[in-house]
Design an enzyme around this catalytic site. Sequence first.
Site: not given
Ligand SMILES: Cc1cc2nc3c(=O)[nH]c(=O)nc-3n(C[C@H](O)[C@H](O)[C@H](O)COP(=O)(O)OP(=O)(O)OC[C@H]3O[C@@H](n4cnc5c(N)ncnc54)[C@H](O)[C@@H]3O)c2cc1C
Length: 415
Positions: A141, A144, A173, A379, A355, A258, A352-353
Amino acid sequence: MDLTAGYEMFLTDEHAMLRQTVRQFAEKEVAPFIRAWDRSGAEQHEGPETRPHIRPVLKRMGELGFLGICLPRRYGGAGMDYLALAVVCEELERVDSFLRVVMSVHTGLNSLSLFQWGSEEQKQRYLVPQARGEQLAGYCLTEPDSGTDAAAMRATARRDGDSYILNGEKTWISLADIADNFLVMAKTDPERGARGISAFIVERRWPGVSSQPIHGKLGVRAGNTGSVIFQDVRVPAANRLGEEGEGFKIAMAALDNGRYTVAAGATGLIQASLEASLRYARERHTFGKPIAEHQLVKRMLSHMVRKLDTSRLLVYRAGWMKNRGLRNTRETTLAKWHATVSSFECADDAIQIHGAYGYSDEYPVERYLRNARGAVIYEGTRELQELLQADFALGYRINPPLRCELPAYDPEAWG
Ligand SMILES: Cc1cc2nc3c(=O)[nH]c(=O)nc-3n(C[C@H](O)[C@H](O)[C@H](O)COP(=O)(O)OP(=O)(O)OC[C@H]3O[C@@H](n4cnc5c(N)ncnc54)[C@H](O)[C@@H]3O)c2cc1C
């Protein structure tokens, strides 16, 4: 004290046996090696060839029936219910998050979507080998330039006769370099926003599909995360999941499943933090007594107990609703938010526990903290879960039966 006791209102003897099986696997076949695997993930080469532990471990999880635990036997599954899925996730993440991440993407996001939305032919072709663990599956989903705002995706799938031509890049992903099949969301009608998105089952072996690992991750280092690139990939129309334009709905329904696995796993991580802390607090002495006898240490332990029980109760409530085919977005979202934030706080207290010892990988708690951090982002970020809960409370959002619920658990038909 058995930290998993007291849930008889939700769990059966079969669930207890399953817990033992998963625990035995994770403790015997993963725990002794996890520090080395986690360390190897900090190095630059993260492709499957340089991470030789991943495929054999996932193969074992398939053989043991974990990957299709809550799918009917006729589709290659173990015929258990959605609470069994939670038990598997808890026990796997109690040892390491990378194991549970596989359950989240392979089973929660991908296989359960095929179960919910797939045609019989799609189920036979993809769901059956996935449930048996013969094929691995990912969920694409995020891009970049679009994460939380998923509908802003740029990937496109243009209709061309009996096929679609898929172009785009998905990033972050899980199992990017490992999965055989991906569930990919792309725009079939870019003018229509979220309603112009469709979902496709895409095989890695098809021309135009490639992947690249992401280096330098904070956590889940024993696992694989990367980008998947689709360049003029010809996808048969028969591989569209659901109707054209239903992709966003499918993607969001997948997240209900998920997030449930993420919440259950986070509960297991809380338990791991608590267990490690109890052990260490009894062993370590300061001022002539075990640190467990200092009130401020006890306070951290008691907060962990509270977070463990509240997280588990929220997860099992959501599982109970899933078993009955009830829409559970509100309950699952709440469980995910509470359990993931709690697991990060508990891992922090566990350090913390411990140390200074907690600050090195001599003890597992620093890995728990790094792993817990990701689940507060993926997610659906913490902020997204907060917004959803407020919207539910305000009545801006409701939990209606929208044909988005998983099929209810049916022991007769699934066994
Ligand atoms: C280890 C890992 C595994 C992953 N695996 C998958 C996968 O298998 N498939 C997949 O599709 N994706 C995957 N992801 C991606 C993940 O789902 C996204 O990183 C997540 O949805 C957040 O999107 P972003 O990183 O683009 O952050 P952004 O959407 O750019 O958000 C950046 C910040 O802005 C805040 N923000 C954004 N919009 C709002 C709003 N309207 N109001 C308030 N705050 C807001 C967010 O909470 C966050 O703090 C993975 C990520 C990680 C770290």
